[in-house]
Design an enzyme around this catalytic site. Structure first.
Site, PDB file in Angstrom:
ATOM      1  CD  GLN A  78      15.600   8.850   9.501  1.00  0.00           C
ATOM      2  OE1 GLN A  78      14.715   9.421   8.887  1.00  0.00           O
ATOM      3  NE2 GLN A  78      15.628   7.524   9.627  1.00  0.00           N
ATOM      4  CE1 TYR A 106       2.238   4.898  10.560  1.00  0.00           C
ATOM      5  CE2 TYR A 106       0.980   6.504   9.306  1.00  0.00           C
ATOM      6  CZ  TYR A 106       2.019   5.601   9.401  1.00  0.00           C
ATOM      7  OH  TYR A 106       2.843   5.408   8.322  1.00  0.00           O
ATOM      8  CD  GLN A 107       2.711   2.755  14.854  1.00  0.00           C
ATOM      9  OE1 GLN A 107       2.961   2.192  13.782  1.00  0.00           O
ATOM     10  NE2 GLN A 107       3.569   3.547  15.462  1.00  0.00           N
ATOM     11  CG  ASP A 152       7.630   2.760  14.903  1.00  0.00           C
ATOM     12  OD1 ASP A 152       7.705   3.448  13.866  1.00  0.00           O
ATOM     13  OD2 ASP A 152       6.667   1.996  15.145  1.00  0.00           O
ATOM     14  CD  GLU A 170      13.572   1.751   9.588  1.00  0.00           C
ATOM     15  OE1 GLU A 170      12.335   1.842   9.628  1.00  0.00           O
ATOM     16  OE2 GLU A 170      14.333   2.678   9.218  1.00  0.00           O
ATOM     17  CG  ASP A 188      17.026   1.054  -0.940  1.00  0.00           C
ATOM     18  OD1 ASP A 188      16.827   2.254  -0.742  1.00  0.00           O
ATOM     19  OD2 ASP A 188      16.511   0.407  -1.875  1.00  0.00           O
ATOM     20  CB  ALA A 189      12.204  -0.596   0.823  1.00  0.00           C
ATOM     21  CG  ASP A 208       5.218   2.731   9.479  1.00  0.00           C
ATOM     22  OD1 ASP A 208       5.618   2.212  10.538  1.00  0.00           O
ATOM     23  OD2 ASP A 208       4.931   3.939   9.362  1.00  0.00           O
TER      24      ASP A 208
HETATM   25  N1  LIG Z   1       5.869   4.529  12.142  1.00  0.00           N
HETATM   26  C1  LIG Z   1       5.840   5.908  12.438  1.00  0.00           C
HETATM   27  C2  LIG Z   1       4.916   6.668  11.547  1.00  0.00           C
HETATM   28  C3  LIG Z   1       5.564   7.228  10.325  1.00  0.00           C
HETATM   29  N2  LIG Z   1       4.551   7.851   9.509  1.00  0.00           N
HETATM   30  C4  LIG Z   1       4.745   9.210   9.090  1.00  0.00           C
HETATM   31  C5  LIG Z   1       5.308  10.104  10.154  1.00  0.00           C
HETATM   32  C6  LIG Z   1       5.446  11.537   9.662  1.00  0.00           C
HETATM   33  C7  LIG Z   1       4.151  12.097   9.089  1.00  0.00           C
HETATM   34  N3  LIG Z   1       4.336  13.438   8.594  1.00  0.00           N
HETATM   35  C8  LIG Z   1       3.583  11.182   8.028  1.00  0.00           C
HETATM   36  C9  LIG Z   1       3.435   9.761   8.545  1.00  0.00           C
END
Ligand SMILES: NCCCN[C@H]1CC[C@H](N)CC1
Length: 292
Positions: free
Chosen positions: A34, A64-65, A89, A109, A140-141, A159
């Site tokens: 990416q 989120y975290q 991250d 990751e 790869d997970a 995540d």
């Molecule tokens: N650890 C970083 C968060 C990754 N989570 C995604 C990022 C992009 C969003 N569209 C959906 C959650």
């Protein structure tokens, strides 16, 4: 325009765009998986974008975290072995580190570049990698899970980014079956589960796969993350059959966690009331997502 991050034709949100003004580009590169972009925004601090999609910002990453980590880990008695899929991250690792009962933290990751750039530009997140319990696996997970012995983990946190890039296979049934196999009985999964405003079909597919695969309780929870599309992001909480798990009544009080933090940021979003509230859904979402 060069100075705006715009994305009109992403199939995950057709006809929508989510843009933050780019004050200063800090890093721009491409891995085998990416495009990686880090920039300074006007009011959200530093921003990490993968293939043009915001992954996290200094200002709102806590929502989120913290939720993706503490919703599962505060729902089971003394989690010991935890696995993170994605999360390069380091933010989820930072949150897991608050749980004193945890003995080992595996992270798988796929993209080494994400790990490297976050160590340079997001020290408050990548501090998670410094915890001595962390074991990093780059790859790869699905492969990693296939090689994990059965019944290894108390909790697995997925995540992931959106399922239109390297994370494509992380919403398919075989992946969830390998997760169930790697969990111990009564073990829990917390999966990034997109937006109830935008993705109910995708969430319904994930819900039906998870109800078949985990046979314990399956619940959808959500949190407000201003820089994610629709300003909301969901979490799928699944318990493998075994000792019952009540996600709606956290048994590990957050107060016990505060002191356990080694370094980095204090908790800014999660608390016991937010934990309970996360499972309360608006009427349209109850209709579409609670029928399972
Ligand atoms: N650890 C970083 C968060 C990754 N989570 C995604 C990022 C992009 C969003 N569209 C959906 C959650």
């Amino acid at each position: 325009k060069a100075n705006k991050l715009q994305y009109y034709n992403n199939p995950m949100w057709p006809g929508e765009t989510h843009s933050l003004k780019v004050e200063k580009i800090l890093y721009q590169g491409k891995s085998p998986y990416q495009e990686v972009l880090i920039f300074e925004s006007l009011t959200y601090g530093k921003v990490l974008a993968l293939d043009g999609i915001v992954q996290l910002t200094d200002k709102d990453e806590c929502a989120y975290q913290e939720m993706i980590t503490h919703l599962p880990l505060c729902s089971i008695p003394s989690p010991k072995k935890v696995l993170v899929i994605g999360g390069g991250d380091g933010g989820v690792l930072r949150e897991i580190a608050r749980h004193g009962s945890v003995e080992s933290i595996d992270i798988c990751e796929i993209d080494q570049l994400v790990i490297d750039v976050c160590k340079d530009f997001f020290p408050d997140l990548s501090v998670g990698f410094k915890d001595p319990r962390v074991r990093l696996h780059v790859g790869d997970a699905v492969e990693f899970l296939r090689n994990s012995p059965e019944g290894t983990y108390d909790a697995i946190i997925v995540d992931s980014s959106d399922p239109i890039g390297p994370a494509q296979e992380l919403v398919e049934k075989p992946f969830f079956e390998t997760i169930a196999r790697a969990l111990r009985p009564g073990g829990v999964l917390c999966n990034q589960a997109e937006s109830m405003w935008l993705h109910t079909h995708l969430i319904q597919d994930m819900l039906s796969i998870c109800c078949e695969t985990f046979k314990g309780s399956v619940h959808y929870a959500w949190a407000s993350v201003p820089t994610y599309p629709s300003g909301a992001i969901g979490f799928l909480l699944c318990a493998k059959e075994g000792p019952p798990v009540n996600f709606l009544a956290p048994i590990n009080p957050i107060e016990k966690l505060e002191g356990a933090m080694t370094a980095g940021r204090d908790i800014r979003f999660y608390n016991t009331e937010m934990h309970r509230a996360a499972f309360v859904l608006p009427t349209f979402a109850k209709r579409e997502l609670e029928a399972y």
